[in-house]
Design a protein around this motif. Structure first.
Motif, short mmCIF file in Angstrom:
data_model
loop_
_atom_site.label_atom_id
_atom_site.label_comp_id
_atom_site.label_asym_id
_atom_site.label_seq_id
_atom_site.Cartn_x
_atom_site.Cartn_y
_atom_site.Cartn_z
N UNK A 128 -6.49 -2.37 6.43
CA UNK A 128 -5.19 -2.65 7.01
C UNK A 128 -5.47 -2.79 8.49
N UNK A 129 -6.30 -1.97 9.07
CA UNK A 129 -6.47 -2.13 10.41
C UNK A 129 -7.90 -1.42 10.77
N UNK B 7 -8.57 -1.19 0.42
CA UNK B 7 -7.62 -1.75 1.57
C UNK B 7 -8.49 -1.46 2.98
N UNK C 230 -8.41 4.93 -4.44
CA UNK C 230 -9.51 4.46 -3.79
C UNK C 230 -10.21 3.93 -4.99
N UNK D 52 -14.87 -1.31 0.03
CA UNK D 52 -15.58 -1.73 -1.13
C UNK D 52 -15.97 -0.24 -1.90
N UNK E 155 -15.69 0.50 3.60
CA UNK E 155 -14.72 1.32 3.24
C UNK E 155 -13.92 0.77 2.27
N UNK F 148 0.87 -1.19 0.00
CA UNK F 148 -0.06 0.04 0.09
C UNK F 148 0.89 1.37 0.06
#
Lengths: 299, 272
Positions: free
Chosen positions: A79-80, A77, A72, A143, A141, A48
């Motif tokens: 990631x957390x 993504x 985007x 998608x 988020x 990323x």
């Protein structure tokens, strides 16, 4: 398409990623498997563009992530899931993403609906969300921009069994549409059901990769015979690793065909012969990662 | 595996669950800068902290104006009303600017921010522009409320209208708010930690002012590098060429330098 090519990441004397190469291909779900601290998250952060690699390159859709225009809209993504402002509502997080990526706001409702966050929940501040709700928001988020590639770091954490099954279906559908999915997990049985391909990492190194089916099949053979000791000796003579099983029989690091031929050569009658099951792959996973993490400590 | 093969062979549109693909081609150009700045502006105000800060500023201004209107029958010049509206903004708005930057790290939203716009200097500039936007609106509001309050004092309390302002006072009031905001954003980018940035923003310039006043050797340096002191002439009247140069130098040290270093640092920092 995600391509990680000979990526090494060092922090001082610590090597977090050691010459890591793998691919995640379109139309397939690629499972990124490894114990905690193996380097999964670091590798995904390199993909990323958040963590610069010490050596090697990572590309998404054929180019470095940072050079994607409006990323985007190409890559989703997660990631957390906890990396969200606690004082913002879930709906606001998605709205910000929609404005920034240039997606119509209507899609926010569509996605909230998709991940099962009710309008009431979506208007609550994230500090009041459970981990499962944060994961659902994170998936929404990811998608949001209708991406071609999904990169999800431990998305099943905090989801209930129904949620995990729902997510599996979602990822399968995404791949069926031709999308690329890379998802990480430290739990083998969570990932083997959804992943077409597996990349196994331990101690910062790729220790195995390939189609899930192959890796499963290659996880050894369970055999019981009229004379296990003799069969074990014959197999050992062929430099095949043989482990006696406490309940009787042998766990052999070879495919069933090879074991059958060895039994024939040894003149031993087979009582049971079958390919390694999930437990076998789990043991392989455990062995691979355990041995490589020992190396990691020694290095 | 056969089930997978069937799914893969199914027509694209039959896949349930996932929303319809977005129409049109994927964008080939990046996120426009103004859109980015607009989102950063929205992010300053859409959190509970941001909203309460703005409400708090409004409450302090309302209290200050009430005191002025009641005290001495509202008999104060416009300059006093303007100070009552500007001061709370100049003191508290920088915290909004600081939070806009540091919350990305403390709340770890930088992960999302820098993956949706990987060109980090653009994000830093967008935040700076958004902070300026907040500052400009704040200054205009300060003038409007100050004028309204003074007008009300004249109309309803029988106070004498005194609209006189020093030539550069308007600039001073605006600069006070805007430079403070920019300085705060710069400090925040350098430190990326809310308490550290707040303390540094409020304590460092004051400490330096004290040093400039108390230590004789630092006096000349303070004349050029103490922003509190170099801005003073703006409120009283016209500036000499040297005073402008002193103002410029101190703005360079306290505003431009932290911003430049902060943006450089943000571009390189690893986002955790």
């Amino acid at each position: 398409m995600i391509t990680v090519d000979h990526v090494t990441k060092r922090y001082g004397s610590f090597t977090a990623l050691d010459d890591v190469s793998f691919e995640a291909r379109p139309g397939r779900v690629t499972g990124f498997l490894g114990p905690n601290g193996a380097g999964k998250t670091t590798a995904m952060r390199v993909v990323a563009g958040l963590t610069p690699a010490s050596a090697g390159t990572a590309t998404v859709l054929g180019r470095p992530y940072a050079t994607l225009p409006n990323p985007g809209r190409h890559v989703g993504l997660l990631l957390d899931a906890s990396a969200q402002h606690a004082g913002r509502t879930g709906r606001e997080v998605l709205t910000l993403g929609a404005i920034l990526t240039g997606v119509e706001r209507r899609r926010v409702d569509v996605l909230l609906d998709l991940v099962g966050l009710t309008p009431k929940e979506s208007n609550r501040r994230i500090r009041n969300y459970s981990l499962g709700m944060r994961q659902r928001l994170g998936i929404a988020h990811a998608l949001l921009g209708d991406p071609e590639v999904l990169v999800l770091d431990e998305p099943a954490n905090g989801l209930d069994p129904a949620g995990i099954r729902w997510m599996r279906g979602l990822l399968r559908d995404f791949a069926a549409r031709g999308g690329t999915v890379l998802l990480s997990s430290h739990l083998l049985n969570e990932i083997e059901r959804v992943a077409d391909d597996l990349v196994v990492i331990g101690g910062g190194r790729i220790v195995a990769s390939g189609p899930t089916e192959q890796l499963l099949a290659g996880s050894g053979t369970v055999v019981r015979s009229s004379d296990d000791a003799r069969l074990a000796a014959t197999l050992a003579a062929q430099s095949v690793t043989v482990t006696p099983v406490a309940a009787g029989g042998l766990l052999v690091d070879a495919d069933p065909g090879a074991v059958g031929r060895a039994a024939l050569a040894a003149g031993v009658a087979l009582v049971e012969l079958r390919g390694g099951d999930e437990r076998g792959l789990e043991e392989m996973f455990f062995d691979l990662t355990a041995s490589s993490s020992r190396e990691g400590v020694a290095a | 595996m056969s089930a997978t093969t069937v799914t893969a062979a199914a027509p694209d549109r039959a896949v349930p669950g996932l929303p319809e693909p977005l129409p049109g081609p994927r964008p080939a150009s990046g996120v426009p800068f103004l859109r980015l700045a607009g989102v950063e502006l929205r992010k300053m105000l859409d959190t509970r902290a941001g909203r309460w800060l703005v409400i708090g500023i409004g409450a302090v201004i309302a209290a200050a104006l009430t005191v002025l209107l009641v005290q001495d029958g509202g008999e104060h010049p416009f300059a006093d009303y303007l100070q009552a509206t500007t001061m709370p903004m100049a003191l508290l708005l920088p915290v909004v600017g600081i939070l806009a930057v540091t919350s990305e790290w403390s709340q770890r939203t930088a992960l999302v921010t820098f993956t949706l716009e990987p060109r980090r200097p653009r994000v830093a500039w967008a935040k700076t522009l958004a902070a300026l936007g907040v500052g400009v609106v704040a200054v205009l509001t300060a003038f409007a409320f100050g004028a309204a309050a003074h007008g009300a004092a004249v109309a309803f309390r029988g106070a004498t209208g005194d609209w006189e302002l020093a030539g550069t006072a308007v600039l001073g009031a605006a600069g006070y708010v805007l430079l403070g905001l920019l300085q705060a954003v710069g400090f925040a980018m350098l430190l990326r930690n809310t308490p550290a940035a707040v303390v540094a923003y409020f304590a460092l310039p004051t400490a330096w002012s004290l040093v400039g006043q108390l230590v004789p050797q630092a006096r000349t340096a303070a004349e050029w590098l103490d922003l509190n002191r170099t801005m003073e002439p703006l409120f009283t009247g016209s500036l000499t060429g040297e005073q402008w140069a002193q103002l410029g130098t101190s703005v360079g040290l306290w505003v431009a330098l932290p911003l430049a270093l902060g943006i450089w640092w943000i571009t390189r920092a690893e986002v955790k």
